[in-house]
Design an enzyme around this catalytic site. Structure first.
Site, PDB file in Angstrom:
ATOM      1  N   SER A 130      56.187   5.612  12.377  1.00 40.88           N
ATOM      2  CA  SER A 130      54.300   5.290  12.337  1.00 40.88           C
ATOM      3  C   SER A 130      54.173   6.298  13.547  1.00 40.88           C
ATOM      4  O   SER A 130      54.695   6.625  14.578  1.00 40.88           O
ATOM      5  CB  SER A 130      54.121   4.153  12.474  1.00 40.88           C
ATOM      6  OG  SER A 130      53.126   3.834  12.791  1.00 40.88           O
ATOM      7  N   TYR A 143      56.485  -4.529  17.032  1.00 39.90           N
ATOM      8  CA  TYR A 143      56.201  -2.945  15.813  1.00 39.90           C
ATOM      9  C   TYR A 143      56.579  -2.159  16.602  1.00 39.90           C
ATOM     10  O   TYR A 143      56.893  -1.064  15.803  1.00 39.90           O
ATOM     11  CB  TYR A 143      55.294  -3.193  15.131  1.00 39.90           C
ATOM     12  CG  TYR A 143      54.442  -2.364  14.013  1.00 39.90           C
ATOM     13  CD1 TYR A 143      55.107  -2.624  12.391  1.00 39.90           C
ATOM     14  CD2 TYR A 143      54.441  -0.514  13.587  1.00 39.90           C
ATOM     15  CE1 TYR A 143      55.252  -1.233  11.751  1.00 39.90           C
ATOM     16  CE2 TYR A 143      54.040   0.183  12.810  1.00 39.90           C
ATOM     17  CZ  TYR A 143      54.497  -0.344  11.876  1.00 39.90           C
ATOM     18  OH  TYR A 143      53.983   0.966  10.456  1.00 39.90           O
TER      19      TYR A 143
END
Length: 248
Positions: A130, A143
């Protein structure tokens, strides 16, 4: 682009979003794709449409992965989840769960696939990281931590796998039009007391030069390229698909 006829690919979280796009892109190049997902019904639909197979699995059950040996030529580590909360309020169990799904499970799958790849002298590991594997955002500590760890795993895999014809790379998309991002929009709207439109325009795309969400097929196309023979000298890299976010 080269054909994957005769090659087997495993795509985790392959029933929706980026995973579905990757499954379709690899199948279009001739790979036999195994769609691994806990949503068996949706995975079965995708697999039937692409001539693939289904592996109904909950990757949070990492004990079940520890002893596996798998015969895949291409591994796409894509499955993920998101919880949005300030660090001081972040649920400890949720933090651990995210690390298990997004760090431990990819490690165990790489571990399970490498012997076959080494025997073949060819393999591709593509880790869907990401933009948060490169930079951080508030309220996403678990995350961000997991994606940074995945970056390290990918680079270590690249160094070990290189002499055996195995490459390993990360893809780092910003916000993709998926169910996961839709959930993030709702969560950030609640957390910050603003509208969904403000979350997208003022928060998610604030640093992006191109003001739109990324389409899953755009990410799937890059995954397919990194899995190709033409990408044999690309390894240990991280590819941002971020509309210019990290350029500034």
């Amino acid at each position: 682009m080269s054909s994957h006829t005769g090659r087997k690919a495993l795509v985790t979280g392959g029933a929706n979003g980026i995973g579905e796009a990757a499954s379709r892109a690899l199948a279009a190049q001739g790979a036999t794709v195994v769609v691994a997902d806990r949503d068996q019904q949706r995975a079965s639909t995708v697999a039937a449409e692409i001539g693939g197979q289904v592996w109904p699995i909950d990757l949070l059950d990492t004990d079940g992965l520890a002893g596996l040996r798998l015969d895949f030529d291409i591994l796409v580590n894509n499955a993920g989840m998101q919880v949005v909360a300030p660090i001081q309020d972040f649920d400890v169990a949720a933090f651990r769960q995210i690390q298990r799904l997004m760090v431990e499970a990819p490690f165990l799958l790489v571990r399970a696939c490498l012997p076959h790849m080494y025997d073949r002298g060819w393999g591709r590991v593509v880790n869907v990281s990401s933009i948060h594997g490169l930079v951080a955002s508030p309220y996403k500590s678990a995350y961000v931590t997991a994606k940074h760890a995945l970056e390290g795993l990918s680079k270590a895999t690249a160094l070990e796998g290189g002499p055996h014809g195995v490459t390993s790379n990360c893809i780092n998309p910003a916000y993709v039009r998926t169910a996961l991002v839709e959930g993030q929009i709702d969560a950030q709207a609640r957390e910050n007391g603003i509208s969904r439109e403000q979350v997208v325009g003022d928060v998610m795309l604030a640093k992006s030069a191109i003001k739109r969400l990324i389409e899953p097929a755009e990410v799937g196309a890059l995954i397919a390229y990194l899995a190709s023979d033409e990408a044999s000298m690309i390894t240990g890299s991280s590819y941002a698909i971020d509309g210019g976010w990290t350029a500034g």
